[in-house]
Design a protein around this motif. Structure first.
Motif, PDB file in Angstrom:
ATOM      1  N   ALA A  37      -3.397   9.959   1.873  1.00 28.18           N
ATOM      2  CA  ALA A  37      -3.618  10.924   0.761  1.00 28.18           C
ATOM      3  C   ALA A  37      -2.424  11.602   0.072  1.00 28.18           C
ATOM      4  O   ALA A  37      -2.667  11.698  -1.236  1.00 28.18           O
ATOM      5  CB  ALA A  37      -4.354  12.107   1.562  1.00 28.18           C
ATOM      6  N   GLU A  38      -1.417  11.721   0.666  1.00 29.36           N
ATOM      7  CA  GLU A  38      -0.046  11.976  -0.184  1.00 29.36           C
ATOM      8  C   GLU A  38       0.258  10.980  -1.384  1.00 29.36           C
ATOM      9  O   GLU A  38       0.510  11.389  -2.295  1.00 29.36           O
ATOM     10  CB  GLU A  38       1.177  12.178   0.871  1.00 29.36           C
ATOM     11  N   THR A  39      -0.017   9.901  -0.836  1.00 32.29           N
ATOM     12  CA  THR A  39       0.473   8.740  -1.877  1.00 32.29           C
ATOM     13  C   THR A  39      -0.393   8.835  -3.025  1.00 32.29           C
ATOM     14  O   THR A  39      -0.350   8.635  -4.144  1.00 32.29           O
ATOM     15  CB  THR A  39       0.356   7.365  -1.342  1.00 32.29           C
ATOM     16  N   ALA A  40      -1.982   8.982  -2.618  1.00 32.27           N
ATOM     17  CA  ALA A  40      -2.764   9.130  -3.874  1.00 32.27           C
ATOM     18  C   ALA A  40      -2.476  10.322  -4.527  1.00 32.27           C
ATOM     19  O   ALA A  40      -2.744  10.259  -5.850  1.00 32.27           O
ATOM     20  CB  ALA A  40      -4.302   9.502  -3.013  1.00 32.27           C
ATOM     21  N   ASP A  41      -1.944  11.449  -4.017  1.00 33.00           N
ATOM     22  CA  ASP A  41      -1.573  12.536  -4.875  1.00 33.00           C
ATOM     23  C   ASP A  41      -0.571  12.250  -5.900  1.00 33.00           C
ATOM     24  O   ASP A  41      -0.510  12.717  -6.781  1.00 33.00           O
ATOM     25  CB  ASP A  41      -1.359  13.860  -4.037  1.00 33.00           C
TER      26      ASP A  41
ATOM     27  N   LEU B   4      -2.140   1.590   0.238  1.00 34.52           N
ATOM     28  CA  LEU B   4      -1.852   1.654  -1.074  1.00 34.52           C
ATOM     29  C   LEU B   4      -2.677   1.331  -2.172  1.00 34.52           C
ATOM     30  O   LEU B   4      -2.768   1.850  -3.220  1.00 34.52           O
ATOM     31  CB  LEU B   4      -0.427   0.765  -1.054  1.00 34.52           C
ATOM     32  N   GLN B   5      -3.421   0.224  -1.680  1.00 34.11           N
ATOM     33  CA  GLN B   5      -4.508  -0.289  -2.431  1.00 34.11           C
ATOM     34  C   GLN B   5      -5.450   0.817  -3.009  1.00 34.11           C
ATOM     35  O   GLN B   5      -5.750   1.055  -3.894  1.00 34.11           O
ATOM     36  CB  GLN B   5      -5.146  -1.387  -1.795  1.00 34.11           C
ATOM     37  N   LEU B   6      -5.749   1.627  -1.934  1.00 38.33           N
ATOM     38  CA  LEU B   6      -6.733   2.717  -2.225  1.00 38.33           C
ATOM     39  C   LEU B   6      -6.266   3.981  -3.201  1.00 38.33           C
ATOM     40  O   LEU B   6      -6.943   4.488  -3.825  1.00 38.33           O
ATOM     41  CB  LEU B   6      -7.150   3.590  -0.881  1.00 38.33           C
ATOM     42  N   ALA B   7      -4.929   4.069  -2.885  1.00 38.62           N
ATOM     43  CA  ALA B   7      -4.279   5.169  -3.614  1.00 38.62           C
ATOM     44  C   ALA B   7      -4.290   4.737  -5.194  1.00 38.62           C
ATOM     45  O   ALA B   7      -4.264   5.476  -6.117  1.00 38.62           O
ATOM     46  CB  ALA B   7      -2.926   5.491  -3.164  1.00 38.62           C
ATOM     47  N   GLN B   8      -3.657   3.319  -5.316  1.00 44.28           N
ATOM     48  CA  GLN B   8      -3.831   2.696  -6.554  1.00 44.28           C
ATOM     49  C   GLN B   8      -5.186   2.785  -7.256  1.00 44.28           C
ATOM     50  O   GLN B   8      -5.281   3.025  -8.866  1.00 44.28           O
ATOM     51  CB  GLN B   8      -3.409   1.236  -6.606  1.00 44.28           C
TER      52      GLN B   8
ATOM     53  N   SER C 241     -14.942   2.822  -2.295  1.00 41.51           N
ATOM     54  CA  SER C 241     -14.225   1.623  -2.244  1.00 41.51           C
ATOM     55  C   SER C 241     -13.286   1.581  -0.969  1.00 41.51           C
ATOM     56  O   SER C 241     -13.120   2.690  -0.487  1.00 41.51           O
ATOM     57  CB  SER C 241     -13.011   1.597  -3.559  1.00 41.51           C
ATOM     58  N   THR C 242     -13.115   0.313  -0.267  1.00 42.36           N
ATOM     59  CA  THR C 242     -12.413   0.174   0.856  1.00 42.36           C
ATOM     60  C   THR C 242     -11.330  -0.797   0.626  1.00 42.36           C
ATOM     61  O   THR C 242     -11.222  -1.491  -0.196  1.00 42.36           O
ATOM     62  CB  THR C 242     -13.463  -0.350   1.899  1.00 42.36           C
TER      63      THR C 242
ATOM     64  N   GLY D 188     -12.139   5.017   1.241  1.00 40.52           N
ATOM     65  CA  GLY D 188     -12.212   4.646   2.773  1.00 40.52           C
ATOM     66  C   GLY D 188     -11.507   3.807   3.279  1.00 40.52           C
ATOM     67  O   GLY D 188     -11.546   2.337   2.966  1.00 40.52           O
ATOM     68  N   HIS D 189     -10.422   3.909   4.055  1.00 44.04           N
ATOM     69  CA  HIS D 189      -9.536   2.947   4.644  1.00 44.04           C
ATOM     70  C   HIS D 189     -10.264   2.078   5.556  1.00 44.04           C
ATOM     71  O   HIS D 189     -11.253   2.373   6.217  1.00 44.04           O
ATOM     72  CB  HIS D 189      -8.496   3.584   5.202  1.00 44.04           C
ATOM     73  N   HIS D 190      -9.690   1.035   5.660  1.00 47.03           N
ATOM     74  CA  HIS D 190     -10.413  -0.351   6.622  1.00 47.03           C
ATOM     75  C   HIS D 190     -10.644   0.350   7.978  1.00 47.03           C
ATOM     76  O   HIS D 190     -11.436  -0.003   8.808  1.00 47.03           O
ATOM     77  CB  HIS D 190      -9.560  -1.469   6.632  1.00 47.03           C
ATOM     78  N   TYR D 191      -9.792   1.254   8.539  1.00 52.13           N
ATOM     79  CA  TYR D 191      -9.864   1.713   9.914  1.00 52.13           C
ATOM     80  C   TYR D 191     -10.695   2.866   9.956  1.00 52.13           C
ATOM     81  O   TYR D 191     -10.850   3.288  11.132  1.00 52.13           O
ATOM     82  CB  TYR D 191      -8.339   2.102  10.523  1.00 52.13           C
ATOM     83  N   GLN D 192     -11.369   3.221   9.186  1.00 51.01           N
ATOM     84  CA  GLN D 192     -12.407   4.289   9.454  1.00 51.01           C
ATOM     85  C   GLN D 192     -13.490   4.062   9.915  1.00 51.01           C
ATOM     86  O   GLN D 192     -14.045   2.908  10.042  1.00 51.01           O
ATOM     87  CB  GLN D 192     -12.728   4.958   7.723  1.00 51.01           C
TER      88      GLN D 192
END
Length: 367
Positions: free
Chosen positions: A87-91, A63-67, A58-59, A44-48
């Motif tokens: 989500a693209e970066t995570a994929d 990039l941190q969340l994708a990693q 994890s928040t 979950g991103h900080h801005y959610q």
């Protein structure tokens, strides 16, 4: 397939979720998480919204969340609570047997959408005619996979708001000039802090395909893409003047996606992680006016009642696209996984992913 095509081809939220209470949805989400166990991971991103963040495993920033998602090899399903480019970066970074799901395909980013691949390739052709092989492209991670791939193909790298100075410094060891996409404010603030005068910065207007600059073109060191964050651009010098007049004891802390004028008149500026750390380490009783996304500001208020915290702009709303991820969409995405028919799967083309990884790796090797 473009983001627009993916959105248009996406099913709408079923009516049944609109009839549920928040309590029912919270309970169902918790139960599904328990049943799916380690096969499910929710970043979950900080801005959610807070209602979403409390279910996140994890928040962090994008990039941190994708990693973290890529490091979580046990998770078959990554339900990314953020926006499309994240989500693209995570994929891109996760394994082929992992599915990345965006609960609402309408959750985009206005800044990322301000630089599409067709505009970028056209701009690169025209700028190369003006400056030859003297330009290296850098893109903020807040950009589409296609833009990251463009940068990777052309020798450049991605940057985050935390490492932008390191990456801009590196870029100047590679080429004489930088094309910085898609946020002109982060590019301008970073280059200025590194000693590049404002009169050596130009702005590329992708709509009119014009380089906005007065003077000898050969003096240009940084070409800024004419893009911005619709949230951070709404913090103004007038907001700062009001705080200085009415709350003279307050520290003003802003994100570098704010304009140069706002950053210059603030006390501190830095990435989302920097802002959070500053508040965590601040003395009890200290006062802060924060210029960043409202969901995060409210969360900081709630978690640090020993400090006086306000939004630099009292009329600021949460990021509209970030806010599209809500309880109904999160529950819908989780129930679709349990039903064996996952929705809103994010899949980046393999060739695009290959070049985007190049841009990301160049950053990770240096910053």
């Amino acid at each position: 397939m473009s983001i627009l095509e993916q959105v248009l081809g996406t099913a709408m939220l079923p009516e049944k979720y609109k009839a549920m209470t928040d309590e029912e949805m919270h309970l169902k989400i918790s139960e599904i998480k328990q049943r799916l166990g380690k096969s499910l991971f929710i970043p979950g991103h900080h801005y959610q919204r807070e209602e979403v963040v409390i279910h996140s495993d994890s928040t962090g920033d994008s990039l941190q969340l994708a990693q973290v998602s890529a490091d979580n090899k046990e998770a078959k399903y990554i339900v990314f609570c953020g926006v499309h480019f994240m989500a693209e970066t995570a994929d891109i970074l996760t394994n082929d047997d992992q599915l990345v799901i965006l609960p609402d395909m309408r959750a985009g980013c206005s800044m990322a959408d301000m630089a599409d691949i067709h505009q970028t390739e056209s701009a690169w052709e025209k700028l190369s005619m003006l400056f030859g092989d003297t330009i290296i492209p850098l893109t903020y991670v807040n950009s589409t996979a296609a833009i990251k791939a463009f940068v990777g193909r052309n020798g450049g790298a991605t940057v985050t708001s935390s490492n932008a100075k390191e990456m801009v410094s590196w870029a100047f060891t590679e080429k004489e000039r930088i094309l910085f996409l898609p946020d002109q404010h982060l590019g301008r603030n970073t280059a200025y802090d590194l000693g590049v005068p404002l009169d050596q910065m130009a702005v590329w207007d992708p709509i009119n395909e014009v380089l906005d600059y007065q003077g000898d073109l050969q003096n240009i060191k940084v070409i800024l893409w004419k893009g911005h964050c619709s949230v951070h651009e709404n913090f103004t010098v007038k907001n700062i003047e009001y705080v200085r007049e009415h709350y003279p004891e307050m520290n003003i802390l802003v994100h570098p996606e704010c304009s140069r004028e706002v950053v210059e008149k603030s006390d501190y500026d830095g990435s989302t992680a920097y802002i959070i750390k500053m508040i965590e380490q601040a003395e009890p009783g200290s006062q802060w006016a924060i210029g960043t996304e409202m969901n995060l500001v409210k969360r900081l208020m709630d978690r640090h009642p020993d400090k006086k915290i306000i939004s630099l702009n009292p009329y600021m709303c949460p990021c509209l696209t970030m806010n599209r991820i809500d309880l109904p969409h999160l529950l819908w995405s989780l129930e679709s996984i349990e039903a064996g028919e996952p929705i809103n799967i994010i899949q980046v083309d393999q060739e695009v992913a290959q070049y985007a990884i190049l841009a990301l790796e160049r950053m990770l090797q240096r910053a």
